[in-house]
Write a protein that holds these residues in place. Structure first.
Motif, PDB file in Angstrom:
ATOM      1  N   GLN A  43      40.343  41.157  34.874  1.00 51.44           N
ATOM      2  CA  GLN A  43      39.337  42.140  34.470  1.00 51.44           C
ATOM      3  C   GLN A  43      38.222  42.170  35.506  1.00 51.44           C
ATOM      4  O   GLN A  43      37.158  41.590  35.336  1.00 51.44           O
ATOM      5  CB  GLN A  43      38.785  41.802  33.079  1.00 51.44           C
ATOM      6  N   GLY A  44      38.501  42.836  36.597  1.00 49.01           N
ATOM      7  CA  GLY A  44      37.576  42.946  37.711  1.00 49.01           C
ATOM      8  C   GLY A  44      38.147  43.939  38.692  1.00 49.01           C
ATOM      9  O   GLY A  44      39.076  44.682  38.367  1.00 49.01           O
ATOM     10  N   ASN A  64      33.843  35.538  39.374  1.00 50.76           N
ATOM     11  CA  ASN A  64      33.666  34.191  39.918  1.00 50.76           C
ATOM     12  C   ASN A  64      34.931  33.356  39.812  1.00 50.76           C
ATOM     13  O   ASN A  64      35.233  32.548  40.694  1.00 50.76           O
ATOM     14  CB  ASN A  64      32.510  33.489  39.193  1.00 50.76           C
ATOM     15  N   SER A  65      35.679  33.551  38.751  1.00 47.52           N
ATOM     16  CA  SER A  65      36.900  32.782  38.534  1.00 47.52           C
ATOM     17  C   SER A  65      38.004  33.138  39.520  1.00 47.52           C
ATOM     18  O   SER A  65      39.027  32.448  39.599  1.00 47.52           O
ATOM     19  CB  SER A  65      37.406  33.010  37.107  1.00 47.52           C
ATOM     20  N   GLN A  66      37.815  34.216  40.279  1.00 50.49           N
ATOM     21  CA  GLN A  66      38.842  34.684  41.210  1.00 50.49           C
ATOM     22  C   GLN A  66      38.580  34.262  42.659  1.00 50.49           C
ATOM     23  O   GLN A  66      39.267  34.717  43.567  1.00 50.49           O
ATOM     24  CB  GLN A  66      38.924  36.214  41.143  1.00 50.49           C
ATOM     25  N   HIS A  94      32.759  42.314  40.004  1.00 49.42           N
ATOM     26  CA  HIS A  94      33.002  42.981  41.289  1.00 49.42           C
ATOM     27  C   HIS A  94      32.609  42.102  42.480  1.00 49.42           C
ATOM     28  O   HIS A  94      33.285  42.137  43.508  1.00 49.42           O
ATOM     29  CB  HIS A  94      32.239  44.305  41.349  1.00 49.42           C
ATOM     30  N   ILE A  95      31.533  41.342  42.358  1.00 53.52           N
ATOM     31  CA  ILE A  95      31.074  40.560  43.519  1.00 53.52           C
ATOM     32  C   ILE A  95      31.194  39.053  43.310  1.00 53.52           C
ATOM     33  O   ILE A  95      30.797  38.283  44.173  1.00 53.52           O
ATOM     34  CB  ILE A  95      29.619  40.907  43.893  1.00 53.52           C
ATOM     35  N   GLY A  96      31.764  38.625  42.183  1.00 53.93           N
ATOM     36  CA  GLY A  96      31.826  37.197  41.878  1.00 53.93           C
ATOM     37  C   GLY A  96      32.521  36.364  42.939  1.00 53.93           C
ATOM     38  O   GLY A  96      32.154  35.218  43.187  1.00 53.93           O
ATOM     39  N   GLY A  97      33.552  36.918  43.567  1.00 52.97           N
ATOM     40  CA  GLY A  97      34.288  36.172  44.580  1.00 52.97           C
ATOM     41  C   GLY A  97      33.807  36.376  46.001  1.00 52.97           C
ATOM     42  O   GLY A  97      34.324  35.756  46.940  1.00 52.97           O
ATOM     43  N   LEU A  98      32.796  37.241  46.176  1.00 51.13           N
ATOM     44  CA  LEU A  98      32.375  37.589  47.531  1.00 51.13           C
ATOM     45  C   LEU A  98      31.730  36.430  48.279  1.00 51.13           C
ATOM     46  O   LEU A  98      31.888  36.307  49.499  1.00 51.13           O
ATOM     47  CB  LEU A  98      31.394  38.765  47.512  1.00 51.13           C
ATOM     48  N   ASP A  99      30.972  35.571  47.574  1.00 49.98           N
ATOM     49  CA  ASP A  99      30.307  34.480  48.287  1.00 49.98           C
ATOM     50  C   ASP A  99      31.320  33.568  48.960  1.00 49.98           C
ATOM     51  O   ASP A  99      31.170  33.195  50.125  1.00 49.98           O
ATOM     52  CB  ASP A  99      29.380  33.687  47.351  1.00 49.98           C
TER      53      ASP A  99
END
Length: 282
Positions: A43-44, A64-66, A94-99
């Motif tokens: 769900q992202g 973040n979980s992704q 949308h941006i949880g995994g970007l960092d």
């Protein structure tokens, strides 16, 4: 370029036969194809774009979980550098995994709309950007991004400031030859109205359905303006009711071919500038 263990669906458009099926190994190499990959991040949302000359762009990176899944995806496709990174808006899905992506990859340019958030997720992305000595460029309507000489990437939104983060979503239209993709983030009806009023050419063969198929997006008027042949809904198991029956019925009425991450896994829609080759994970 086909995903391992994929089910293959091939579609032809723009007045020609479908491209021949091929089984090249994933990787960033110079080809005649533009690859737009709608990654399954639950769900992202996240889209990886690989240009004919091997340039790369990542739009969003799931929740973040992704984070680890995103790194694995990029390695799978042979990506060691991202020439352009776009965070459409501050929502975590949308941006949880970007960092993690930014810290682990060679990064060219970063674009985000001029909107802030006090969440730790947003702060972590900004910290990752600063740690690489990068600056955020403002994503807004009218920008044309330098990506690939043969591929036009134009920002269509946000047209003007909005109070709602979803309506500040960066919206990009990607055009290669006679083929086109409209990637909408979580843009809702207000942003759709602004895009229509701006006079921008919204027509696109492939539409990323806004806000995971929420009834707040993909208005009838906007869908008429885009007139897509193919639509992709980036959605996973959720309690929001996404995608809604209203939107699914609306898409069906427009006779678009619908692809969904929750049912077909990662979806790749490749183009040679005239025709499309569509590959699904399952």
């Amino acid at each position: 370029m086909l995903l391992s263990g994929c089910g293959i669906s091939i579609e032809g458009t723009v007045g020609g036969e479908a491209l021949n099926n091929s089984s090249n190994s994933p990787g960033v190499t110079s080809t005649s194809e533009l690859r737009v990959i709608f990654l399954d991040v639950g769900q992202g949302a996240s889209q990886l774009i690989i240009s004919p000359s091997g340039k790369t762009m990542l739009i969003d990176a799931g929740n973040n979980s992704q984070e680890q899944a995103m790194i694995q995806y990029l390695h799978k496709y042979g990506v060691n550098r991202l020439d352009i990174v776009i965070g459409t808006h501050p929502d975590a899905d949308h941006i949880g995994g970007l960092d993690r992506v930014i810290r682990n990859m060679d990064i060219g340019e970063v674009y985000m709309p001029k909107v802030t958030s006090n969440t730790q997720t947003f702060k972590s992305v900004l910290e990752a950007i600063r740690s690489k000595g990068l600056k955020v460029k403002t994503a807004k309507a009218g920008l044309e991004l330098k990506f690939d000489d043969k591929v036009q990437v134009r920002m269509l939104a946000p047209v003007k400031p909005a109070e709602d983060n979803n309506n500040m979503s960066a919206v990009a239209k990607v055009t290669y030859g006679n083929t086109s993709y409209l990637l909408t983030g979580d843009a809702e009806r207000d942003s759709e109205k602004e895009m229509i009023a701006s006079g921008a050419n919204l027509q696109a063969d492939v539409l990323l359905v806004g806000h995971h198929g929420s009834k707040s997006s993909t208005s009838e008027r906007f869908l008429n303006a885009v007139n897509p042949k193919y639509t992709v809904i980036q959605v996973g198991e959720n309690s929001y009711g996404h995608p809604t029956k209203l939107i699914l019925d609306r898409l069906a009425k427009h006779h678009t071919k619908i692809y969904r991450n929750d049912r077909q896994g990662t979806v790749e829609i490749a183009s040679d500038g005239e025709k499309y080759k569509i590959t699904t994970e399952r």
